[in-house]
Design an enzyme around this catalytic site. Sequence first.
Site, PDB file in Angstrom:
ATOM      1  N   GLU A  11      -6.681   4.653   8.222  1.00 38.57           N
ATOM      2  CA  GLU A  11      -6.465   6.073   7.895  1.00 38.57           C
ATOM      3  C   GLU A  11      -7.719   6.662   7.255  1.00 38.57           C
ATOM      4  OE1 GLU A  11      -2.859   5.432   5.691  1.00 38.57           O
ATOM      5  OE2 GLU A  11      -1.834   4.887   7.554  1.00 38.57           O
ATOM      6  N   ASN A  44       0.870  -1.179   0.000  1.00 42.63           N
ATOM      7  CA  ASN A  44       0.000   0.000   0.000  1.00 42.63           C
ATOM      8  C   ASN A  44       0.907   1.230   0.000  1.00 42.63           C
ATOM      9  OD1 ASN A  44      -1.762   2.074   0.518  1.00 42.63           O
ATOM     10  ND2 ASN A  44      -2.367   1.358   2.561  1.00 42.63           N
ATOM     11  N   TRP A  45       1.004   1.865  -1.149  1.00 40.11           N
ATOM     12  CA  TRP A  45       1.943   2.993  -1.282  1.00 40.11           C
ATOM     13  C   TRP A  45       1.436   4.254  -0.599  1.00 40.11           C
ATOM     14  CZ3 TRP A  45       3.954   3.000  -7.074  1.00 40.11           C
ATOM     15  CH2 TRP A  45       4.518   1.755  -7.361  1.00 40.11           C
ATOM     16  N   LYS A  46       0.180   4.253  -0.214  1.00 43.78           N
ATOM     17  CA  LYS A  46      -0.441   5.448   0.406  1.00 43.78           C
ATOM     18  C   LYS A  46      -0.208   6.675  -0.489  1.00 43.78           C
ATOM     19  CE  LYS A  46      -0.148   3.183   4.839  1.00 43.78           C
ATOM     20  NZ  LYS A  46       0.004   3.250   6.274  1.00 43.78           N
ATOM     21  N   SER A  61       3.990  -2.012  10.313  1.00 43.30           N
ATOM     22  CA  SER A  61       5.446  -2.054  10.481  1.00 43.30           C
ATOM     23  C   SER A  61       6.053  -3.415  10.136  1.00 43.30           C
ATOM     24  CB  SER A  61       5.845  -1.614  11.894  1.00 43.30           C
ATOM     25  OG  SER A  61       5.406  -0.290  12.128  1.00 43.30           O
ATOM     26  N   HIS A 119      -9.349   1.025   5.357  1.00 44.94           N
ATOM     27  CA  HIS A 119      -8.071   1.276   6.020  1.00 44.94           C
ATOM     28  C   HIS A 119      -8.297   2.237   7.189  1.00 44.94           C
ATOM     29  CE1 HIS A 119      -3.972   2.462   6.778  1.00 44.94           C
ATOM     30  NE2 HIS A 119      -3.589   1.401   6.079  1.00 44.94           N
ATOM     31  N   GLU A 167      -4.929  -4.889  10.726  1.00 48.95           N
ATOM     32  CA  GLU A 167      -3.886  -3.872  10.894  1.00 48.95           C
ATOM     33  C   GLU A 167      -4.116  -3.116  12.200  1.00 48.95           C
ATOM     34  OE1 GLU A 167      -2.113  -2.657   6.833  1.00 48.95           O
ATOM     35  OE2 GLU A 167      -3.821  -1.372   7.226  1.00 48.95           O
ATOM     36  N   GLY A 184       2.945   2.396  10.758  1.00 50.36           N
ATOM     37  CA  GLY A 184       3.887   3.495  10.577  1.00 50.36           C
ATOM     38  C   GLY A 184       4.604   3.904  11.853  1.00 50.36           C
ATOM     39  N   GLY A 213       3.060  -1.045   4.270  1.00 46.45           N
ATOM     40  CA  GLY A 213       3.080   0.386   3.955  1.00 46.45           C
ATOM     41  C   GLY A 213       4.494   0.827   3.615  1.00 46.45           C
ATOM     42  N   GLY A 214       5.177   1.410   4.579  1.00 48.05           N
ATOM     43  CA  GLY A 214       6.501   2.007   4.362  1.00 48.05           C
ATOM     44  C   GLY A 214       7.477   1.118   3.610  1.00 48.05           C
TER      45      GLY A 214
HETATM   46  P1  13P Z   1       3.337   0.444   7.661  1.00 46.27           P
HETATM   47  O1  13P Z   1       3.858  -0.836   7.052  1.00 46.27           O
HETATM   48  O2  13P Z   1       4.021   1.663   7.149  1.00 46.27           O
HETATM   49  O3  13P Z   1       3.265   0.354   9.157  1.00 46.27           O
HETATM   50  O4  13P Z   1       1.811   0.598   7.153  1.00 46.27           O
HETATM   51  C1  13P Z   1       0.959  -0.485   7.232  1.00 46.27           C
HETATM   52  C2  13P Z   1      -0.281  -0.145   6.513  1.00 46.27           C
HETATM   53  O5  13P Z   1      -1.026   0.731   6.921  1.00 46.27           O
HETATM   54  C3  13P Z   1      -0.561  -0.856   5.253  1.00 46.27           C
HETATM   55  O6  13P Z   1      -1.845  -0.604   4.812  1.00 46.27           O
END
Ligand code: 13P
Length: 254
Positions: free
Chosen positions: A100, A9-11, A216, A98, A170, A176, A237-238
């Site tokens: 967020e 997920n590149w956000k 993470s 998600h 999640e 993050g 994510g990251g």
């Molecule tokens: P991180 O891997 O950056 O913690 O993010 C996880 C995430 O929200 C994937 O959707």
Amino acid sequence: MRKQIVAGNWKMHTCLQEGTALATSINKMVKKEVNNKDTGVIIAPPHTHLSVVSQLIDTDRICLAAQNCASEAKGAYTGEVSAKMLSSFGVKAVILGHSERRAYYGETNETLMKKVNLVIENEMKPIFCCGEKLDQREAGNYFEVVKEQIENVVFNLSKEDFEKIVIAYEPVWAIGTGKTASSDQAQEIHAYIRKLISQKFGNEVAENTTILYGGSCKPSNAEELFSKKDVDGGLIGGASLKAEDFIGIIKAFK
Ligand code: 13P
């Protein structure tokens, strides 16, 4: 047998040039380094990149996903992108719910139900996210939180449609933050989610449902997390923004 999946997920990261470079690197490395073709690889770039990225990847090896879609099918909804539009440029899955989006854009179970239905109607796969916040974890409420999120949305689907979804657990406190759930914590809640699915749709459906862990996840902890019986991969994510790290996570499957 349920599918093992690693999804990136590149956000809201990368401009188009960076995004195409990243997709190109991931595509090359998947072909060269990932021998286990049974592992599903998904990337979810920003909407603006999807059409271009769809031309750059080998869709036999990498599935293209979007990070969101509109809750309405079409019409006067300025700025929105419909499920049908996404499917028209090769998108095969959509991340929904998600944390967020729930936190910053006020997405409710009702909105999410509409989105899940639209994604399925347009023959794409919902990747449905759930997970508790830190205070809910600390108060020991996390089972109830996750149950509520799942029951009020995806358990409203027919069994046939439920079989099309992927679940991503999640924990918000791990997203993050660099603070990963331990593999035992992940296993505990994944097993609980699978039990809920079994009670609702039967054991066969539960055993066939892919449940991803997100929060993470990185090359150094992926192997331990994925070694757990009910952890079927990750939503990253990251670490999905660096091709080497993302590939390292995919290779963590034994
Ligand atoms: P991180 O891997 O950056 O913690 O993010 C996880 C995430 O929200 C994937 O959707």
